[in-house]
Design an enzyme around this catalytic site. Structure first.
Site, PDB file in Angstrom:
ATOM      1  N   LYS A   1       0.855  -1.189   0.000  1.00 27.51           N
ATOM      2  CA  LYS A   1       0.000   0.000   0.000  1.00 27.51           C
ATOM      3  C   LYS A   1       0.890   1.237   0.000  1.00 27.51           C
ATOM      4  O   LYS A   1       1.500   1.576   1.012  1.00 27.51           O
ATOM      5  CB  LYS A   1      -0.920   0.060   1.219  1.00 27.51           C
ATOM      6  CG  LYS A   1      -1.994   1.168   1.072  1.00 27.51           C
ATOM      7  CD  LYS A   1      -2.597   1.606   2.379  1.00 27.51           C
ATOM      8  CE  LYS A   1      -1.853   2.778   2.973  1.00 27.51           C
ATOM      9  NZ  LYS A   1      -1.990   4.044   2.184  1.00 27.51           N
TER      10      LYS A   1
ATOM     11  N   GLU B   1      -1.621   7.397  -0.156  1.00 19.89           N
ATOM     12  CA  GLU B   1      -2.657   7.905  -1.066  1.00 19.89           C
ATOM     13  C   GLU B   1      -2.215   9.196  -1.751  1.00 19.89           C
ATOM     14  O   GLU B   1      -2.803   9.599  -2.768  1.00 19.89           O
ATOM     15  CB  GLU B   1      -3.962   8.146  -0.303  1.00 19.89           C
ATOM     16  CG  GLU B   1      -3.911   9.255   0.734  1.00 19.89           C
ATOM     17  CD  GLU B   1      -3.363   8.795   2.069  1.00 19.89           C
ATOM     18  OE1 GLU B   1      -3.427   9.603   3.026  1.00 19.89           O
ATOM     19  OE2 GLU B   1      -2.886   7.638   2.178  1.00 19.89           O
TER      20      GLU B   1
ATOM     21  N   GLY C   1       7.020   5.417   8.188  1.00 20.84           N
ATOM     22  CA  GLY C   1       6.134   6.560   8.359  1.00 20.84           C
ATOM     23  C   GLY C   1       6.298   7.163   9.733  1.00 20.84           C
ATOM     24  O   GLY C   1       7.359   7.052  10.361  1.00 20.84           O
TER      25      GLY C   1
ATOM     26  N   GLY D   1       3.195   4.124  13.496  1.00 18.05           N
ATOM     27  CA  GLY D   1       3.952   2.913  13.806  1.00 18.05           C
ATOM     28  C   GLY D   1       3.487   2.260  15.087  1.00 18.05           C
ATOM     29  O   GLY D   1       3.352   1.027  15.165  1.00 18.05           O
TER      30      GLY D   1
ATOM     31  N   GLU E   1      10.308   1.665  10.368  1.00 18.47           N
ATOM     32  CA  GLU E   1      11.269   2.759  10.204  1.00 18.47           C
ATOM     33  C   GLU E   1      10.468   4.035  10.374  1.00 18.47           C
ATOM     34  O   GLU E   1       9.641   4.381   9.532  1.00 18.47           O
ATOM     35  CB  GLU E   1      11.942   2.687   8.833  1.00 18.47           C
ATOM     36  CG  GLU E   1      13.204   3.542   8.742  1.00 18.47           C
ATOM     37  CD  GLU E   1      12.901   4.993   8.422  1.00 18.47           C
ATOM     38  OE1 GLU E   1      12.978   5.819   9.359  1.00 18.47           O
ATOM     39  OE2 GLU E   1      12.586   5.285   7.271  1.00 18.47           O
TER      40      GLU E   1
ATOM     41  N   CYS F   1      12.895  11.588   7.062  1.00 18.72           N
ATOM     42  CA  CYS F   1      13.110  11.059   8.407  1.00 18.72           C
ATOM     43  C   CYS F   1      14.542  11.296   8.870  1.00 18.72           C
ATOM     44  O   CYS F   1      14.810  11.388  10.069  1.00 18.72           O
ATOM     45  CB  CYS F   1      12.769   9.575   8.457  1.00 18.72           C
ATOM     46  SG  CYS F   1      13.739   8.571   7.315  1.00 18.72           S
TER      47      CYS F   1
ATOM     48  N   GLU G   1       9.354  16.215  15.443  1.00 17.62           N
ATOM     49  CA  GLU G   1       9.682  16.153  14.021  1.00 17.62           C
ATOM     50  C   GLU G   1       8.833  17.158  13.248  1.00 17.62           C
ATOM     51  O   GLU G   1       7.643  16.950  13.036  1.00 17.62           O
ATOM     52  CB  GLU G   1       9.451  14.728  13.496  1.00 17.62           C
ATOM     53  CG  GLU G   1      10.029  14.488  12.126  1.00 17.62           C
ATOM     54  CD  GLU G   1       9.936  13.034  11.711  1.00 17.62           C
ATOM     55  OE1 GLU G   1      10.875  12.528  11.090  1.00 17.62           O
ATOM     56  OE2 GLU G   1       8.907  12.399  12.011  1.00 17.62           O
TER      57      GLU G   1
END
Length: 510
Positions: free
Chosen positions: A192, A195, A245, A250, A267, A301, A401
Site C-alpha cells: 500500500k 494515497e 512513516g 507505527g 522505520e 526522516c 519532528e
C-alpha cells in the site's frame, strides 16, 4: 524574502491527462470493488496529476488471498535463489529504462525536484541489483559438533506473506528498500503506497509484470490507511508488516498487529542532530547542514533538523549557514536547477508554520525565513528556508519532528553536554559529528543513541549498510544483509544418525 533564490515556473510540460492507477491483484489490474476513485493534486502546480482506484476491505482481502495462495503454492518461495535473482535484475533494468517516466510522476505527486527524483530512481535500481545478489546467498548453518549421534541444521526460510506500507516522501525509493529484499527471501507481498503518491508504485507493478514475476507474488492496493492499511495489518493470513512513516502510526500498527502476533518492522521518525566541534572543517559542515535540512524540503526522516554547535563558534556558524541558505534554489520542481520543491499538502505547510510561530513566541530567534514562499507562476505550497537560533532543548521545535525546511540551533560547551543533548530525545534514527579529531568522532559514535552515526558527512547511504533506528525511531533494519534477515525465519532441524537412540521405556518380555 527578496534575497532568497527562487526558481519561477519552468517551461516543462505537465501531462495533459492524469495518470490512471489501479490495484494489482493476482497479476491483474483491477478497479475497486465498489468502483470508488480518488484524485491527487500536484502540490507544486495545483492540477490533478493522478486518478486512482480507492481500495476497500474487499480489495485488500482479494490481494492477501492472492499473495497467500502464491506463497503456499511455492511458485516463488520454493524456486532457487538464482531464479529469483534473475527476475530482480530484470526489474532493475526496467527501472533504469523508465527512470525519467517514474521520476516525472514522483515529482508531480510529491513536489520534489526532478533532478532529485531521477537520482532516487537510479538509487532504487541499485537496491534491486543488490537484493538480487543476496537472493543467491541465503543460507543457514550446520552443526557437526553435537556428538557422533547427531547433526544439527538451521534452515533460513521466507517468513511468508508481507504487508508493505510506504510513505509519500520517498515513495519509489522506500518501496525499493523493502520489496526486493522480501522477494529475494522468497516472500510474497501486498503493498500500500501513500494515497498522496500512488503512481510510482503502480508503475513498479507494471515493471514486475513485464519482468515475468509470477501472478500473486506482488500485489498492490491503493487507498487510505483506514481501511486498507488496517486490514493489511490485522489479517491473520499476513505473516509480517513492514512500515515506514510516522512514529504515531507505527505505534498503532504494533498494537493492531499484536492480535495475531505477526512480525513487525518499523522505520519511523527522527529529530536528527549534527554536533559541530570547534576544530571542525566549518565550510564542509555548513554545506552538509544546509543539505541536511533542506533536502526533500526537510520532509525526510533523516533530516538534519537540529544542530548542536560549540558556543565558541556558534554565531559565526549560524551566519554562514544563513548566508548559504539564501543561495539554495527553492521553486518549481520541474526545473532542473531547483534543489527544494513544494510542501506535500496545505495542511502540512500549516503544521510546519505552527512550529515556527510557537518557537518565536517562546523566545527563539528566527534568523532566516519563517513563512510561506511565493513562486511566480505556480499555484502550490512552498516554505521558506528557515533558521532558528536561541532554541531551548525543552521546546517542541527542538524535540519534535517538524518535517519541513526548518533548522533549530542549540549550543554546547563540553562533549558530555553535547552527547546529553543528542540523547535527550524520544527518537534515535541518526546523528552526526563534525571534528578533525578521530578520538572525538569515535567517542561520539559509541555514545550517541542512534541507528546511524555519520562522522564528517551527512546522509551518505549504501545498499550494503543497514538502516534503521532505536528508541521511538523504529525497530528492525533495512538494507544490507540485515535487511534480508528481516524477511527470514530460522528453523532448527535435529537429525539422529544411525540407530543409536536408547529407548525411553524398556519393553517387557511377554
Amino acid at each position: 524574502m527578496n534575497d532568497l533564490t527562487v526558481v519561477s515556473k519552468s517551461r516543462a510540460d505537465i501531462p495533459a491527462d492524469p495518470f490512471l492507477a489501479r490495484h494489482l491483484i493476482g497479476g491483474d489490474w483491477r478497479e475497486s470493488h465498489d468502483g470508488q476513485t480518488f484524485e491527487r493534486l500536484s502540490p507544486s502546480h495545483g492540477t490533478v496529476v493522478t486518478r486512482a482506484s480507492m481500495g476497500g476491505t474487499n480489495d485488500v482481502d482479494a490481494a492477501i488471498d492472492a499473495a497467500r495462495k502464491a506463497f503456499d503454492a511455492g511458485s516463488w518461495s520454493r524456486i532457487s535463489g538464482q531464479k529469483r535473482a534473475t527476475f530482480l535484475l530484470k526489474i532493475a533494468d526496467l527501472i533504469d529504462r523508465d527512470r525519467q517516466r517514474i521520476a516525472l510522476m514522483e515529482t508531480l505527486e510529491s513536489g520534489k525536484p526532478i533532478s532529485q527524483a531521477e537520482a532516487e530512481i537510479e538509487g532504487a535500481s541499485d537496491l534491486w541489483r543488490y537484493a538480487a545478489s543476496l537472493a543467491r546467498t541465503v543460507h543457514g548453518d550446520s552443526h557437526n559438533s553435537l556428538g557422533s549421534e547427531f547433526l544439527g541444521l538451521v534452515l533460513k526460510e521466507p517468513v511468508g506473506v508481507v504487508s508493505i506500507i510506504t510513505p509519500w516522501n520517498f515513495p519509489f525509493l522506500i518501496v525499493s528498500q523493502k520489496l526486493p529484499f522480501a522477494l529475494a527471501a522468497g516472500c510474497t507481498a501486498v503493498i500500500k503506497p501513500s494515497e498522496l503518491t500512488p503512481a510510482t508504485t503502480t508503475i513498479l507493478g507494471e515493471l514486475c509484470i513485464e519482468a515475468g514475476i509470477p501472478s500473486g507474488v506482488v500485489n498492490i492496493v491503493l487507498g487510505y490507511g483506514d481501511p486498507v492499511g488496517t486490514r493489511m495489518t490485522t489479517d491473520s493470513r499476513v505473516n509480517m508488516v513492514t512500515f515506514t512513516g510516522s512514529t504515531a502510526v507505527g505505534k498503532s500498527i504494533v498494537s493492531a498487529a499484536s492480535g495475531t502476533l505477526k512480525k513487525v518492522s518499523l522505520e519511523l521518525g527522527g529529530k536528527n542532530p549534527q554536533v559541530i566541534f570547534p576544530d571542525a572543517d566549518v565550510e564542509s559542515a555548513v554545506d552538509a547542514v544546509v543539505f541536511g535540512v533542506y533536502f526533500n524540503a526537510g520532509e525526510c526522516c533523516n533530516s538534519g533538523s537540529r544542530i548542536i554547535v560549540h558556543e565558541d563558534i556558534a554565531e559565526a556558524f549560524i551566519a554562514q549557514t544563513v548566508a548559504l541558505s539564501r543561495q539554495v534554489p527553492f521553486g518549481d520542481p520541474l526545473d532542473p536547477s531547483t534543489q527544494v520543491g513544494a510542501i506535500i499538502t496545505p495542511e502540512h505547510q500549516n503544521k510546519i508554520d505552527t512550529y515556527v510561530r510557537d518557537a518565536a513566541n517562546a523566545g527563539a530567534d528566527i534568523r532566516l525565513g519563517g513563512g510561506g514562499l511565493t513562486v511566480p507562476g505556480l499555484d502550490g505550497q512552498f516554505y521558506q528556508p528557515t533558521v532558528i537560533a536561541n532554541v531551548e532543548s525543552s521546546q517542541p521545535i527542538a524535540r519534535e519532528e517538524v518535517f519541513g525546511p526548518v533548522l533549530s540551533v542549540l549550543t554546547f560547551r563540553t562533549i558530555d553536554e553535547a552527547i546529553a543533548l543528542v540523547n535527550d530525545a524520544e527518537y534515535g534514527l541518526s546523528a552526526g559529528v563534525w571534528s578533525e579529531n578521530v578520538h572525538t568522532c569515535l567517542e561520539f559514535a559509541r555514545r550517541a543513541e542512534a541507528g546511524t552515526v555519520w562522522t564528517n558527512t551527512w546522509m551518505d547511504g549504501f545498499a550494503e549498510l543497514p538502516f534503521g533506528g532505536v528508541k521511538e525511531s523504529g525497530q528492525g533494519r533495512e538494507l544490507g544483509k540485515y535487511g534480508l534477515e528481516e524477511f527470514l525465519e530460522a528453523k532448527t532441524v535435529t537429525m539422529r544418525i544411525g540407530k543409536s537412540r536408547k529407548p525411553w521405556v524398556e519393553p517387557r518380555a511377554s
